[in-house]
Motif scaffolding. Structure first.
Motif, PDB file in Angstrom:
ATOM      1  N   VAL A   1      38.444  41.408  31.281  1.00  0.00           N
ATOM      2  CA  VAL A   1      38.448  39.941  31.311  1.00  0.00           C
ATOM      3  C   VAL A   1      39.451  39.398  30.299  1.00  0.00           C
ATOM      4  O   VAL A   1      40.225  38.471  30.590  1.00  0.00           O
ATOM      5  CB  VAL A   1      37.029  39.393  31.037  1.00  0.00           C
ATOM      6  N   ALA A   2      39.458  39.968  29.107  1.00  0.00           N
ATOM      7  CA  ALA A   2      40.409  39.528  28.083  1.00  0.00           C
ATOM      8  C   ALA A   2      41.839  39.746  28.538  1.00  0.00           C
ATOM      9  O   ALA A   2      42.727  38.912  28.303  1.00  0.00           O
ATOM     10  CB  ALA A   2      40.133  40.273  26.775  1.00  0.00           C
ATOM     11  N   GLU A   3      42.090  40.871  29.193  1.00  0.00           N
ATOM     12  CA  GLU A   3      43.445  41.161  29.688  1.00  0.00           C
ATOM     13  C   GLU A   3      43.881  40.149  30.729  1.00  0.00           C
ATOM     14  O   GLU A   3      45.048  39.726  30.763  1.00  0.00           O
ATOM     15  CB  GLU A   3      43.481  42.574  30.276  1.00  0.00           C
ATOM     16  N   LEU A   4      42.941  39.733  31.593  1.00  0.00           N
ATOM     17  CA  LEU A   4      43.294  38.780  32.637  1.00  0.00           C
ATOM     18  C   LEU A   4      43.592  37.401  32.055  1.00  0.00           C
ATOM     19  O   LEU A   4      44.533  36.718  32.488  1.00  0.00           O
ATOM     20  CB  LEU A   4      42.161  38.670  33.661  1.00  0.00           C
ATOM     21  N   ILE A   5      42.803  37.002  31.054  1.00  0.00           N
ATOM     22  CA  ILE A   5      42.961  35.655  30.497  1.00  0.00           C
ATOM     23  C   ILE A   5      44.150  35.569  29.532  1.00  0.00           C
ATOM     24  O   ILE A   5      44.895  34.592  29.530  1.00  0.00           O
ATOM     25  CB  ILE A   5      41.660  35.224  29.785  1.00  0.00           C
TER      26      ILE A   5
ATOM     27  N   GLY B   1      45.022  42.275  40.729  1.00  0.00           N
ATOM     28  CA  GLY B   1      43.750  42.115  40.056  1.00  0.00           C
ATOM     29  C   GLY B   1      43.652  43.084  38.897  1.00  0.00           C
ATOM     30  O   GLY B   1      44.557  43.897  38.660  1.00  0.00           O
ATOM     31  N   ILE B   2      42.529  43.022  38.172  1.00  0.00           N
ATOM     32  CA  ILE B   2      42.273  43.889  37.022  1.00  0.00           C
ATOM     33  C   ILE B   2      41.017  44.703  37.312  1.00  0.00           C
ATOM     34  O   ILE B   2      40.049  44.187  37.875  1.00  0.00           O
ATOM     35  CB  ILE B   2      42.066  43.069  35.733  1.00  0.00           C
ATOM     36  N   THR B   3      41.038  45.963  36.911  1.00  0.00           N
ATOM     37  CA  THR B   3      39.894  46.833  37.147  1.00  0.00           C
ATOM     38  C   THR B   3      39.185  47.173  35.848  1.00  0.00           C
ATOM     39  O   THR B   3      39.834  47.497  34.845  1.00  0.00           O
ATOM     40  CB  THR B   3      40.333  48.143  37.837  1.00  0.00           C
ATOM     41  N   ALA B   4      37.862  47.096  35.871  1.00  0.00           N
ATOM     42  CA  ALA B   4      37.020  47.579  34.770  1.00  0.00           C
ATOM     43  C   ALA B   4      36.374  48.867  35.249  1.00  0.00           C
ATOM     44  O   ALA B   4      35.651  48.865  36.247  1.00  0.00           O
ATOM     45  CB  ALA B   4      35.961  46.548  34.407  1.00  0.00           C
ATOM     46  N   ASP B   5      36.652  49.969  34.547  1.00  0.00           N
ATOM     47  CA  ASP B   5      36.153  51.259  35.015  1.00  0.00           C
ATOM     48  C   ASP B   5      34.644  51.412  34.849  1.00  0.00           C
ATOM     49  O   ASP B   5      34.012  52.188  35.559  1.00  0.00           O
ATOM     50  CB  ASP B   5      36.863  52.396  34.263  1.00  0.00           C
ATOM     51  N   ALA B   6      34.067  50.670  33.889  1.00  0.00           N
ATOM     52  CA  ALA B   6      32.633  50.756  33.638  1.00  0.00           C
ATOM     53  C   ALA B   6      32.170  49.444  33.022  1.00  0.00           C
ATOM     54  O   ALA B   6      32.984  48.557  32.720  1.00  0.00           O
ATOM     55  CB  ALA B   6      32.320  51.934  32.703  1.00  0.00           C
ATOM     56  N   VAL B   7      30.864  49.320  32.838  1.00  0.00           N
ATOM     57  CA  VAL B   7      30.312  48.081  32.282  1.00  0.00           C
ATOM     58  C   VAL B   7      30.924  47.760  30.921  1.00  0.00           C
ATOM     59  O   VAL B   7      31.271  46.606  30.642  1.00  0.00           O
ATOM     60  CB  VAL B   7      28.776  48.188  32.173  1.00  0.00           C
ATOM     61  N   ASP B   8      31.078  48.799  30.084  1.00  0.00           N
ATOM     62  CA  ASP B   8      31.631  48.533  28.756  1.00  0.00           C
ATOM     63  C   ASP B   8      33.130  48.235  28.784  1.00  0.00           C
ATOM     64  O   ASP B   8      33.731  47.940  27.749  1.00  0.00           O
ATOM     65  CB  ASP B   8      31.340  49.696  27.807  1.00  0.00           C
TER      66      ASP B   8
ATOM     67  N   VAL C   1      48.755  37.051  38.288  1.00  0.00           N
ATOM     68  CA  VAL C   1      48.024  37.663  39.399  1.00  0.00           C
ATOM     69  C   VAL C   1      48.002  36.734  40.599  1.00  0.00           C
ATOM     70  O   VAL C   1      48.203  37.157  41.748  1.00  0.00           O
ATOM     71  CB  VAL C   1      46.587  38.029  38.964  1.00  0.00           C
ATOM     72  N   ARG C   2      47.796  35.442  40.333  1.00  0.00           N
ATOM     73  CA  ARG C   2      47.771  34.481  41.434  1.00  0.00           C
ATOM     74  C   ARG C   2      49.127  34.457  42.165  1.00  0.00           C
ATOM     75  O   ARG C   2      49.187  34.391  43.394  1.00  0.00           O
ATOM     76  CB  ARG C   2      47.428  33.092  40.903  1.00  0.00           C
TER      77      ARG C   2
ATOM     78  N   VAL D   1      44.143  47.752  44.161  1.00  0.00           N
ATOM     79  CA  VAL D   1      44.360  46.355  43.786  1.00  0.00           C
ATOM     80  C   VAL D   1      45.091  46.266  42.448  1.00  0.00           C
ATOM     81  O   VAL D   1      46.065  45.518  42.292  1.00  0.00           O
ATOM     82  CB  VAL D   1      43.009  45.606  43.716  1.00  0.00           C
ATOM     83  N   ALA D   2      44.611  47.024  41.482  1.00  0.00           N
ATOM     84  CA  ALA D   2      45.245  46.995  40.159  1.00  0.00           C
ATOM     85  C   ALA D   2      46.671  47.526  40.219  1.00  0.00           C
ATOM     86  O   ALA D   2      47.579  46.982  39.571  1.00  0.00           O
ATOM     87  CB  ALA D   2      44.417  47.817  39.174  1.00  0.00           C
ATOM     88  N   GLY D   3      46.879  48.582  41.003  1.00  0.00           N
ATOM     89  CA  GLY D   3      48.212  49.164  41.104  1.00  0.00           C
ATOM     90  C   GLY D   3      49.227  48.214  41.703  1.00  0.00           C
ATOM     91  O   GLY D   3      50.421  48.284  41.381  1.00  0.00           O
ATOM     92  N   ALA D   4      48.762  47.312  42.562  1.00  0.00           N
ATOM     93  CA  ALA D   4      49.665  46.339  43.179  1.00  0.00           C
ATOM     94  C   ALA D   4      49.779  45.058  42.357  1.00  0.00           C
ATOM     95  O   ALA D   4      50.482  44.114  42.776  1.00  0.00           O
ATOM     96  CB  ALA D   4      49.174  46.003  44.588  1.00  0.00           C
ATOM     97  N   GLY D   5      49.097  45.023  41.207  1.00  0.00           N
ATOM     98  CA  GLY D   5      49.160  43.837  40.371  1.00  0.00           C
ATOM     99  C   GLY D   5      48.388  42.660  40.923  1.00  0.00           C
ATOM    100  O   GLY D   5      48.642  41.506  40.552  1.00  0.00           O
TER     101      GLY D   5
END
Length: 476
Positions: free
Chosen positions: A433-437, A420-427, A445-446, A414-418
């Protein structure tokens, strides 16, 4: 011979005593004779004792061998009797199972013949059976097929998912049967109970085919389908982790009639393991509606202020409602003037309170996708493809604990195709989220999702499901 040698030796010694002068040779001969005689006597005695000991040992060995032989014979007779008993038990079980299935099937045929004649063109009845996964994936996928079937089939669900009541509340015909773990009984007992339940469902519902959505086809399904002569279709989600046991997939013809694979953003027929390619592939399947509910109507149904913006936080199916949800809520609050909305999962008996708007689990929640600016979810099959089908941007936290679903690979795709954004871990949620906003990436992305539409495969799956059912109806 030994006695004669002793006598000769004694005579020589006696002669030495009377003969004068004393002869050294006679003395030597007499002593030598005595020594030889004694040696012979000792040898004879040792031989006799050894022979007697050997004879006794041989007798003991013979008695032991006889005991062993007798024990083996008794054991063989016991094993033979046991095998005969087991064969009788198996035969009785098979006869009982056959009798039960014949009774159920006879009831089906009797009811069908008595109160209805299935005219040509009528939608076949399909019994959907689902396992109990970490989320709602299995039951949601079956519901998606029913939703988009466009009257191609009439379906009922028998599910092991504890979310059955939530799905039933949405108007689906669902019945619940507890899984082996939930029931707390042995595997053998659970299998017998499940088999009886399947027969009851078939007798009551009278389906033309059975569809199973899960990662491992239960033997009860195969046995019952064979007994009553129903086609068994395996609706099998792909993108399995490397190292997953593929034994049943490789021999799927021994278990089911056909296999249907819903497409995946991260996998195609060409990139899937070779053993998966000999199946019916359809586009990704999701509950996403053909058209979205307008934003204002969606927010009104949720009781949310239309003057605010909202992000859905739904982390379950392997991510839970704990630290990941708390991190996601905080990340949304910190990144902008967007209100996080947390869904109480129907799979959890209790929910943790978060500093966010909270709504009860709804089904299907995807109908309200127009309410969200973006979502923070796991990278499960349904979460990802519902977003892609509704054009909703997402931050995805893949679960590392799912047994077979390779969520990490799906999130990377998903991230590779642009899309969505991926979070690799909780931290990493806050940064994602900041990157998406930031920088209006939500709009980017939309737009990327809109420019790369993902086709809905639920209707095609329904068509593939009814093919064996229609063939069976025609044969009867």
């Amino acid at each position: 011979m030994t006695a004669a040698l002793v006598l000769v030796s004694a005579a020589v010694l006696a002669l030495c005593l009377v003969v004068r002068p004393l002869s050294a040779w006679l003395v030597f001969a007499g002593v030598l004779g005595v020594l030889v005689s004694v040696g012979l006597l000792v040898a004879v005695a040792v031989s006799w004792v050894s022979g007697r000991t050997e004879a006794r040992l041989r007798q003991r060995i013979e008695r032991l061998e006889a005991t062993v032989h007798d024990t083996r014979a008794k054991a063989s007779r016991h094993e033979w009797a046991q095998e005969q008993a087991l064969e009788r038990i198996e035969l009785t079980s098979r006869e009982a199972a056959t009798a039960a299935s014949q009774t159920a099937w006879a009831a089906w045929r009797g009811i069908a013949a008595e109160d209805e004649v299935r005219p040509a063109g009528v939608a076949p009845r399909v019994l959907f059976v689902t396992s109990n996964g970490g989320g709602m994936g299995h039951i949601a996928r079956c519901a998606a097929v029913l939703r988009h079937a466009d009257r191609a089939l009439d379906g009922r669900m028998l599910t092991l998912s504890t979310a059955a009541s939530t799905v039933a509340a949405a108007g689906y015909d669902v019945t619940y049967f507890p899984s082996h773990t939930t029931a707390g009984v042995s595997h053998d007992r659970w299998r017998r109970q499940f088999t009886r339940r399947l027969l009851d469902e078939i007798a009551a519902y009278r389906p033309e085919s059975i569809v199973f959505d899960g990662t491992w086809v239960y033997p009860s399904l195969t046995d019952v389908a064979d007994l009553v002569g129903l086609p068994l279709v395996w609706l099998r989600r792909g993108l399995w982790r490397e190292g997953t046991d593929l034994t049943q997939v490789k021999s799927w013809r021994d278990h089911v009639t056909s296999v249907i694979v819903p497409g995946d953003i991260a996998e195609t027929r060409e990139t899937a393991p070779e053993v998966f390619r000999d199946a019916t592939w359809v586009d990704p399947v999701s509950l996403a509606p053909a058209s979205l509910m307008p934003r204002e109507k969606a927010l009104a149904s949720l009781g949310l202020d239309p003057e605010r913006q909202y992000a859905l936080v739904q982390l379950s199916g392997g991510n839970g409602d704990g630290s990941a949800t708390a991190a996601a809520v905080q990340a949304v609050r910190d990144a902008g003037d967007i209100v996080p909305v947390v869904v109480r999962s129907p799979l959890l008996s209790s929910a943790v309170a978060h500093d966010a708007a909270t709504i009860d689990g709804r089904f299907p929640l995807v109908d309200l996708a127009g309410a969200w600016e973006f979502t923070v979810t796991g990278a499960g099959y349904n979460s990802v493809h519902e977003n892609l089908h509704t054009g909703t941007p997402g931050v995805y936290l893949p679960s590392a604990v799912t047994l077979r679903d390779d969520q990490e690979r799906r999130a990377r795709a998903v991230a590779g195709a642009g899309l969505g954004i991926t979070a690799d871990a909780v931290d990493g949620i806050a940064g994602a989220v900041a990157e998406l906003i930031a920088g209006r990436h939500i709009d980017e992305v939309r737009t990327a999702i809109r420019d790369n539409p993902s086709a809905q495969g639920a209707a095609s799956a329904a068509e593939a499901i009814v093919i064996p059912a229609i063939k069976r109806m025609a044969a009867h």
